[in-house]
Design a protein around this motif. Structure first.
Motif, PDB file in Angstrom:
ATOM      1  N   GLN A   1       0.845  -1.195   0.000  1.00 21.99           N
ATOM      2  CA  GLN A   1       0.000   0.000   0.000  1.00 21.99           C
ATOM      3  C   GLN A   1       0.881   1.245   0.000  1.00 21.99           C
ATOM      4  O   GLN A   1       1.780   1.381   0.812  1.00 21.99           O
ATOM      5  N   VAL A   2       0.593   2.143  -0.937  1.00 20.17           N
ATOM      6  CA  VAL A   2       1.361   3.377  -1.042  1.00 20.17           C
ATOM      7  C   VAL A   2       0.925   4.345   0.047  1.00 20.17           C
ATOM      8  O   VAL A   2      -0.265   4.598   0.229  1.00 20.17           O
ATOM      9  N   GLN A   3       1.902   4.860   0.772  1.00 21.48           N
ATOM     10  CA  GLN A   3       1.579   5.784   1.857  1.00 21.48           C
ATOM     11  C   GLN A   3       2.690   6.806   2.035  1.00 21.48           C
ATOM     12  O   GLN A   3       3.876   6.483   1.908  1.00 21.48           O
ATOM     13  N   LEU A   4       2.287   8.046   2.316  1.00 24.27           N
ATOM     14  CA  LEU A   4       3.209   9.118   2.680  1.00 24.27           C
ATOM     15  C   LEU A   4       2.797   9.633   4.051  1.00 24.27           C
ATOM     16  O   LEU A   4       1.616   9.911   4.274  1.00 24.27           O
ATOM     17  N   VAL A   5       3.763   9.774   4.931  1.00 26.06           N
ATOM     18  CA  VAL A   5       3.468  10.249   6.282  1.00 26.06           C
ATOM     19  C   VAL A   5       4.376  11.427   6.596  1.00 26.06           C
ATOM     20  O   VAL A   5       5.607  11.285   6.617  1.00 26.06           O
ATOM     21  N   GLU A   6       3.767  12.590   6.852  1.00 25.44           N
ATOM     22  CA  GLU A   6       4.533  13.777   7.233  1.00 25.44           C
ATOM     23  C   GLU A   6       4.662  13.836   8.752  1.00 25.44           C
ATOM     24  O   GLU A   6       3.783  13.390   9.483  1.00 25.44           O
ATOM     25  N   SER A   7       5.742  14.442   9.186  1.00 28.43           N
ATOM     26  CA  SER A   7       5.944  14.706  10.603  1.00 28.43           C
ATOM     27  C   SER A   7       6.889  15.894  10.745  1.00 28.43           C
ATOM     28  O   SER A   7       7.495  16.330   9.767  1.00 28.43           O
ATOM     29  N   GLY A   8       6.983  16.400  11.972  1.00 29.33           N
ATOM     30  CA  GLY A   8       7.926  17.470  12.250  1.00 29.33           C
ATOM     31  C   GLY A   8       7.318  18.847  12.411  1.00 29.33           C
ATOM     32  O   GLY A   8       8.027  19.805  12.718  1.00 29.33           O
ATOM     33  N   GLY A   9       6.021  18.956  12.184  1.00 30.18           N
ATOM     34  CA  GLY A   9       5.380  20.251  12.373  1.00 30.18           C
ATOM     35  C   GLY A   9       5.283  20.625  13.831  1.00 30.18           C
ATOM     36  O   GLY A   9       5.601  19.833  14.716  1.00 30.18           O
ATOM     37  N   GLY A  10       4.858  21.860  14.076  1.00 32.68           N
ATOM     38  CA  GLY A  10       4.710  22.314  15.450  1.00 32.68           C
ATOM     39  C   GLY A  10       4.616  23.816  15.523  1.00 32.68           C
ATOM     40  O   GLY A  10       4.439  24.502  14.522  1.00 32.68           O
ATOM     41  N   LEU A  11       4.745  24.305  16.746  1.00 34.72           N
ATOM     42  CA  LEU A  11       4.706  25.742  17.024  1.00 34.72           C
ATOM     43  C   LEU A  11       6.132  26.249  17.198  1.00 34.72           C
ATOM     44  O   LEU A  11       6.905  25.668  17.987  1.00 34.72           O
ATOM     45  N   VAL A  12       6.475  27.305  16.494  1.00 30.07           N
ATOM     46  CA  VAL A  12       7.822  27.863  16.586  1.00 30.07           C
ATOM     47  C   VAL A  12       7.721  29.383  16.536  1.00 30.07           C
ATOM     48  O   VAL A  12       6.796  29.933  15.922  1.00 30.07           O
ATOM     49  N   GLN A  13       8.660  30.045  17.172  1.00 32.00           N
ATOM     50  CA  GLN A  13       8.682  31.503  17.163  1.00 32.00           C
ATOM     51  C   GLN A  13       9.246  32.016  15.838  1.00 32.00           C
ATOM     52  O   GLN A  13      10.013  31.314  15.169  1.00 32.00           O
ATOM     53  N   PRO A  14       8.885  33.236  15.456  1.00 30.96           N
ATOM     54  CA  PRO A  14       9.483  33.823  14.248  1.00 30.96           C
ATOM     55  C   PRO A  14      11.002  33.800  14.329  1.00 30.96           C
ATOM     56  O   PRO A  14      11.584  34.079  15.388  1.00 30.96           O
ATOM     57  N   GLY A  15      11.621  33.441  13.213  1.00 34.78           N
ATOM     58  CA  GLY A  15      13.074  33.301  13.175  1.00 34.78           C
ATOM     59  C   GLY A  15      13.557  31.910  13.510  1.00 34.78           C
ATOM     60  O   GLY A  15      14.754  31.617  13.330  1.00 34.78           O
ATOM     61  N   GLY A  16      12.674  31.069  13.982  1.00 35.65           N
ATOM     62  CA  GLY A  16      13.054  29.712  14.354  1.00 35.65           C
ATOM     63  C   GLY A  16      13.104  28.758  13.172  1.00 35.65           C
ATOM     64  O   GLY A  16      12.914  29.159  12.016  1.00 35.65           O
ATOM     65  N   SER A  17      13.363  27.494  13.485  1.00 35.28           N
ATOM     66  CA  SER A  17      13.530  26.467  12.457  1.00 35.28           C
ATOM     67  C   SER A  17      12.698  25.236  12.773  1.00 35.28           C
ATOM     68  O   SER A  17      12.439  24.933  13.948  1.00 35.28           O
ATOM     69  N   LEU A  18      12.312  24.545  11.722  1.00 38.09           N
ATOM     70  CA  LEU A  18      11.683  23.239  11.830  1.00 38.09           C
ATOM     71  C   LEU A  18      12.174  22.380  10.671  1.00 38.09           C
ATOM     72  O   LEU A  18      12.509  22.912   9.601  1.00 38.09           O
ATOM     73  N   ARG A  19      12.169  21.084  10.874  1.00 38.82           N
ATOM     74  CA  ARG A  19      12.476  20.157   9.791  1.00 38.82           C
ATOM     75  C   ARG A  19      11.290  19.213   9.619  1.00 38.82           C
ATOM     76  O   ARG A  19      10.961  18.457  10.540  1.00 38.82           O
ATOM     77  N   LEU A  20      10.667  19.281   8.483  1.00 38.91           N
ATOM     78  CA  LEU A  20       9.565  18.374   8.166  1.00 38.91           C
ATOM     79  C   LEU A  20      10.099  17.125   7.479  1.00 38.91           C
ATOM     80  O   LEU A  20      11.052  17.198   6.700  1.00 38.91           O
ATOM     81  N   SER A  21       9.482  15.998   7.779  1.00 38.67           N
ATOM     82  CA  SER A  21       9.839  14.728   7.153  1.00 38.67           C
ATOM     83  C   SER A  21       8.650  14.174   6.385  1.00 38.67           C
ATOM     84  O   SER A  21       7.505  14.331   6.810  1.00 38.67           O
ATOM     85  N   CYS A  22       8.952  13.527   5.278  1.00 39.39           N
ATOM     86  CA  CYS A  22       7.937  12.847   4.465  1.00 39.39           C
ATOM     87  C   CYS A  22       8.453  11.437   4.227  1.00 39.39           C
ATOM     88  O   CYS A  22       9.340  11.223   3.395  1.00 39.39           O
ATOM     89  N   ALA A  23       7.919  10.490   4.985  1.00 40.02           N
ATOM     90  CA  ALA A  23       8.360   9.104   4.895  1.00 40.02           C
ATOM     91  C   ALA A  23       7.424   8.318   3.989  1.00 40.02           C
ATOM     92  O   ALA A  23       6.201   8.378   4.140  1.00 40.02           O
ATOM     93  N   ALA A  24       8.023   7.575   3.062  1.00 40.00           N
ATOM     94  CA  ALA A  24       7.234   6.817   2.093  1.00 40.00           C
ATOM     95  C   ALA A  24       7.274   5.335   2.406  1.00 40.00           C
ATOM     96  O   ALA A  24       8.293   4.810   2.872  1.00 40.00           O
ATOM     97  N   SER A  25       6.171   4.674   2.137  1.00 36.22           N
ATOM     98  CA  SER A  25       6.118   3.217   2.209  1.00 36.22           C
ATOM     99  C   SER A  25       5.312   2.722   1.015  1.00 36.22           C
ATOM    100  O   SER A  25       4.439   3.411   0.507  1.00 36.22           O
ATOM    101  N   GLY A  26       5.663   1.531   0.560  1.00 40.67           N
ATOM    102  CA  GLY A  26       4.948   0.946  -0.564  1.00 40.67           C
ATOM    103  C   GLY A  26       5.514   1.324  -1.922  1.00 40.67           C
ATOM    104  O   GLY A  26       5.050   0.809  -2.941  1.00 40.67           O
ATOM    105  N   PHE A  27       6.491   2.226  -1.947  1.00 40.23           N
ATOM    106  CA  PHE A  27       7.152   2.568  -3.198  1.00 40.23           C
ATOM    107  C   PHE A  27       8.487   3.227  -2.877  1.00 40.23           C
ATOM    108  O   PHE A  27       8.745   3.607  -1.730  1.00 40.23           O
ATOM    109  N   THR A  28       9.324   3.362  -3.889  1.00 40.85           N
ATOM    110  CA  THR A  28      10.655   3.941  -3.706  1.00 40.85           C
ATOM    111  C   THR A  28      10.614   5.412  -4.067  1.00 40.85           C
ATOM    112  O   THR A  28      10.371   5.779  -5.217  1.00 40.85           O
TER     113      THR A  28
END
Length: 120
Positions: A1-28
């Protein structure tokens, strides 16, 4: 089964950083172009960045602040977001499409989204 799962979001102050991830399963992931989109309340969905086997692109408002990259061993694409601004607040989605050159159209598979809120 093809699936994409995002993670890494949240609350951050202006000027801050976040790293979002997109993990795939079921395909390359490496066989696809992977794009990040975002949608803020009351606004249309916007293409943010894309990475393919041949190129990567960014929308003007994030150039120099966001970086897209992939880890083929983990079958995951990341969006590193630095110098975040309140206008970056949105739900961020990743999407996969069978294309060699990046664009913001024609994506077959979508994740469920992750909320990014930039606020003091």
């Amino acid at each position: 089964q093809v699936q994409l799962v995002e993670s890494g979001g949240g609350l951050v102050q202006p000027g801050g950083s976040l790293r979002l991830s997109c993990a795939a399963s079921g395909f390359t992931l490496n066989d696809y172009a992977i794009a990040w989109f975002r949608q803020a309340p009351g606004k249309e969905r916007q293409g943010v960045s894309c990475i393919s086997r041949t190129n990567s692109i960014y929308t003007d408002s994030v150039k120099g602040r966001f970086t897209i990259f992939r880890d083929n061993a983990k079958n995951t694409v990341y969006l590193q977001m630095n110098s975040l601004k309140p206008e970056d607040t949105a739900v961020y989605y990743c999407a996969a499409g069978r294309k060699w050159i990046c664009s913001y159209r024609g994506y077959e598979h979508w994740g469920q989204g992750t909320q990014v809120t930039v606020s003091s």
